[in-house]
Design an enzyme around this catalytic site. Structure first.
Site, PDB file in Angstrom:
ATOM      1  N   ASN A  44      -7.545  -0.047  -1.093  1.00 29.84           N
ATOM      2  CA  ASN A  44      -8.686  -1.399  -1.393  1.00 29.84           C
ATOM      3  C   ASN A  44      -9.727  -0.248  -1.334  1.00 29.84           C
ATOM      4  OD1 ASN A  44      -8.834  -2.292   0.967  1.00 29.84           O
ATOM      5  ND2 ASN A  44      -7.048  -3.350   0.542  1.00 29.84           N
TER       6      ASN A  44
ATOM      7  N   LYS B 279       4.840  14.512  -7.905  1.00 25.85           N
ATOM      8  CA  LYS B 279       3.804  14.640  -8.318  1.00 25.85           C
ATOM      9  C   LYS B 279       4.487  14.251  -9.914  1.00 25.85           C
ATOM     10  CE  LYS B 279      -0.538  15.742 -10.182  1.00 25.85           C
ATOM     11  NZ  LYS B 279      -1.682  16.547 -10.157  1.00 25.85           N
TER      12      LYS B 279
ATOM     13  N   PHE C  74      -7.917 -13.017   7.629  1.00 23.13           N
ATOM     14  CA  PHE C  74      -9.509 -13.061   6.729  1.00 23.13           C
ATOM     15  C   PHE C  74      -8.773 -13.653   5.841  1.00 23.13           C
ATOM     16  CE2 PHE C  74     -13.308 -11.071   8.673  1.00 23.13           C
ATOM     17  CZ  PHE C  74     -12.317 -11.317   9.971  1.00 23.13           C
TER      18      PHE C  74
ATOM     19  N   LYS D 271      -0.008 -20.198   5.740  1.00 24.38           N
ATOM     20  CA  LYS D 271       0.401 -19.009   6.400  1.00 24.38           C
ATOM     21  C   LYS D 271       0.212 -18.930   7.803  1.00 24.38           C
ATOM     22  CE  LYS D 271      -1.133 -15.185   3.336  1.00 24.38           C
ATOM     23  NZ  LYS D 271      -1.664 -14.344   3.528  1.00 24.38           N
TER      24      LYS D 271
HETATM   25  O1  PMT Z   1     -13.073  -3.575   6.491  1.00 21.67           O
HETATM   26  P1  PMT Z   1     -14.585  -4.121   5.946  1.00 21.67           P
HETATM   27  O2  PMT Z   1     -14.798  -2.802   4.830  1.00 21.67           O
HETATM   28  O3  PMT Z   1     -15.619  -4.139   7.086  1.00 21.67           O
HETATM   29  O4  PMT Z   1     -13.894  -5.155   5.022  1.00 21.67           O
HETATM   30  C1  PMT Z   1     -14.103  -6.706   5.549  1.00 21.67           C
HETATM   31  C2  PMT Z   1     -12.903  -7.080   4.855  1.00 21.67           C
HETATM   32  C3  PMT Z   1     -13.519  -7.461   3.558  1.00 21.67           C
HETATM   33  C4  PMT Z   1     -11.739  -6.688   4.377  1.00 21.67           C
HETATM   34  C5  PMT Z   1     -12.263  -8.347   5.432  1.00 21.67           C
HETATM   35  O5  PMT Z   1     -13.811  -9.287   6.034  1.00 21.67           O
HETATM   36  C6  PMT Z   1     -12.021  -8.877   4.623  1.00 21.67           C
HETATM   37  O6  PMT Z   1     -11.504  -9.814   4.187  1.00 21.67           O
HETATM   38  N1  PMT Z   1     -10.296  -8.603   5.474  1.00 21.67           N
HETATM   39  C7  PMT Z   1      -8.997  -9.299   4.737  1.00 21.67           C
HETATM   40  C8  PMT Z   1      -8.523  -8.929   3.398  1.00 21.67           C
HETATM   41  C9  PMT Z   1      -7.329  -9.364   2.013  1.00 21.67           C
HETATM   42  O7  PMT Z   1      -6.644  -8.570   2.227  1.00 21.67           O
HETATM   43  O8  PMT Z   1      -7.490 -10.737   2.453  1.00 21.67           O
HETATM   44  P2  PMT Z   1      -6.337 -11.094   1.449  1.00 21.67           P
HETATM   45  O9  PMT Z   1      -6.703 -12.763   0.951  1.00 21.67           O
HETATM   46  O10 PMT Z   1      -6.016 -10.433   0.250  1.00 21.67           O
HETATM   47  O11 PMT Z   1      -5.751 -11.390   2.904  1.00 21.67           O
HETATM   48  C10 PMT Z   1      -5.277 -12.452   3.933  1.00 21.67           C
HETATM   49  C11 PMT Z   1      -4.990 -12.455   4.889  1.00 21.67           C
HETATM   50  O12 PMT Z   1      -3.493 -12.026   5.345  1.00 21.67           O
HETATM   51  C12 PMT Z   1      -5.436 -11.384   5.409  1.00 21.67           C
HETATM   52  O13 PMT Z   1      -5.880 -11.783   7.053  1.00 21.67           O
HETATM   53  C13 PMT Z   1      -4.450 -10.583   5.747  1.00 21.67           C
HETATM   54  O14 PMT Z   1      -4.904  -9.128   6.632  1.00 21.67           O
HETATM   55  C14 PMT Z   1      -3.355 -11.246   5.582  1.00 21.67           C
HETATM   56  N2  PMT Z   1      -1.999 -10.047   4.623  1.00 21.67           N
HETATM   57  C15 PMT Z   1      -2.326  -9.942   3.125  1.00 21.67           C
HETATM   58  C16 PMT Z   1      -1.700  -9.894   2.893  1.00 21.67           C
HETATM   59  C17 PMT Z   1      -0.532  -8.628   2.844  1.00 21.67           C
HETATM   60  N3  PMT Z   1       0.358  -8.658   2.150  1.00 21.67           N
HETATM   61  N4  PMT Z   1      -0.128  -9.152   3.837  1.00 21.67           N
HETATM   62  C18 PMT Z   1      -1.493  -9.592   5.633  1.00 21.67           C
HETATM   63  O15 PMT Z   1      -1.497  -9.637   6.467  1.00 21.67           O
END
Ligand code: PMT
Length: 413
Positions: free
Chosen positions: A218, A297, A331, A349
């Site tokens: 991403n 590949k 986040f 979570k």
């Molecule tokens: O890195 P930058 O360019 O500064 O951008 C910042 C950001 C947009 C990446 C940051 O502000 C942000 O939003 N990070 C979380 C991105 C994300 O994965 O969001 P989510 O809504 O998909 O996941 C929710 C939470 O679960 C997050 O804390 C994520 O780290 C966690 N997660 C998600 C999937 C997974 N398999 N394991 C996780 O721990």
């Protein structure tokens, strides 16, 4: 990053000939990265047109307290709340007098009474007016209320008199503003209010390999997570930064752990989790990964290529389940119904806080130097204005420390 990036500055312009210099000031503040919102008194508009400021700031100019362009907010309260700083330049004797006496009869003066932001006053007037005992008393009173003054210069005044009363030059005002924000940052650093805490931050994207040359990932740059690591370090914490691949320099003074896949991030985070006090998952982690990683590949063939994906481990969810006394922050990167989905993640979570960002909003999300977030906890939603990622990081730690001081960590919910 520009020196004032992420800062919201309200520039109050009152009716003196030096109003023309406020145009140059608007331009310089905007070029330094600030979002500048100009408010003009009726007399200021007799010297300079609002359109001049609009063109230089790329923002609407506020002139009338009863004109409400956005029905969702009350403009003078909204700007009073969002401002990181208000500058009055030029500040006439009349504006200074009104402020010293609590008079609020237009857009600018109502905003000034409503704000909690620091206010800098750059007076400009005739030398005899500046020396008048009433003006001197008003300035003293404002000083005692905590207002800061940017002294006028001495020289030939527009009225023909020579003396003190010339508006400080725009370059001087910008230098004072930059110094102000730099020292505010230093104060935070000096606080060392995270001393003794072990803080783990995840940052950046993950990469899930499809074959030796392709992967699923991403646009996360890592800026948000690195800003959190730097803020925690500057505030005295012992910091572990678990980072996916980014182009950012490694911050000094932190334990840096480089990872690529979700599984690698999972392993590094879960191993360290029991010894951490605060964990913040800012990384953009893949929800899915290819079932098969091809050793060679993939070759082009006719027709569709089907890629089979399986769910990747959810690190945040695992941490929620293994929680003992850690303060756990996730986040939420959303594109719609941001708070609803963030609250759902908070519960599902078992996190103590979710930092919700609408990644489609301008100035927010991936790759930008700024972010616009809402801190979602069990009891409240704190919506923050656009600010630098470093300032967002400090606000997150302020909120965490506040919760910890109130004993609001739910141990192993
Ligand atoms: O890195 P930058 O360019 O500064 O951008 C910042 C950001 C947009 C990446 C940051 O502000 C942000 O939003 N990070 C979380 C991105 C994300 O994965 O969001 P989510 O809504 O998909 O996941 C929710 C939470 O679960 C997050 O804390 C994520 O780290 C966690 N997660 C998600 C999937 C997974 N398999 N394991 C996780 O721990």
């Amino acid at each position: 990053m520009q020196p004032l990036s992420g800062k919201t500055i309200v520039l109050g312009v009152s009716g003196g000939i030096a109003a023309y210099k406020a145009a140059a000031l608007t331009s310089k503040l905007t070029q330094a990265g600030a979002s500048v919102y100009v408010m003009m008194t009726a007399n200021a508009m007799r010297f300079v047109q609002p359109l001049t400021f609009q063109a230089l700031s790329h923002q609407p100019v506020y002139t009338d307290v009863f004109e409400e362009p956005d029905p969702h907010v009350i403009s003078h309260i909204d700007l009073a709340d969002r401002a990181d700083l208000i500058i009055l330049a030029p500040a006439t004797a009349s504006l200074i007098g009104k402020l010293a006496n609590g008079i609020a009869d237009d857009m600018l003066t109502t905003t000034l009474l409503a704000t909690k932001a620091p206010v800098m006053i750059a007076p400009a007037m005739n030398v005899n007016m500046y020396d008048h005992p009433a003006v001197v008393a008003n300035m003293k009173r404002l000083e005692s209320y905590g207002y800061r003054f940017i002294e006028p210069g001495v020289g030939l005044l527009a009225c023909g008199w020579v003396g003190k009363g010339r508006l400080a030059e725009p370059e001087e005002i910008v230098a004072v503003v930059q110094e102000f924000f730099a020292s505010a940052g230093q104060e935070k650093k000096a606080a060392r209010d995270l001393a003794g805490k072990r803080v783990l931050i995840t940052a950046g994207p993950t990469r899930e390999k499809i074959d030796p040359v392709r992967y699923i990932s991403n646009h996360s740059s890592g800026k948000m997570g690195y800003a959190l690591a730097e803020a925690a370090r500057d505030r005295g914490a012992e910091v572990i930064l678990v980072s996916g691949p980014t182009a950012l320099p490694r911050p000094g003074g932190v334990e840096f752990v480089a990872v690529e896949s979700v599984q690698e991030m999972y392993d590094e985070v879960v191993t360290r989790y029991p010894t951490c006090d605060i964990v913040i998952k800012a990384a953009a982690v893949s929800d899915y990964r290819p079932v098969n990683r091809h050793e060679h590949k993939l070759k082009k063939t006719d027709g569709l290529l089907q890629l089979e994906l399986e769910k990747a481990p959810d690190i945040l969810q695992a941490l929620g389940q293994q929680k003992t006394s850690q303060y756990l922050v996730g986040f939420a990167a959303e594109t719609r119904e941001v708070i609803k989905y963030a609250r759902d993640k908070l519960i599902r979570k078992k996190a103590d806080m979710i930092v919700a960002n609408d990644v489609l909003a301008e100035g927010a999300g991936m790759g930008t130097d700024t972010n616009i977030v809402t801190l979602v906890t069990e009891t409240e939603d704190i919506a923050l204005p656009i600010m630098s990622k470093r300032d967002v990081a400090d606000r997150i730690f302020d909120a965490i420390l506040h919760h910890l001081s109130l004993g609001l960590v739910d141990e192993g919910k």
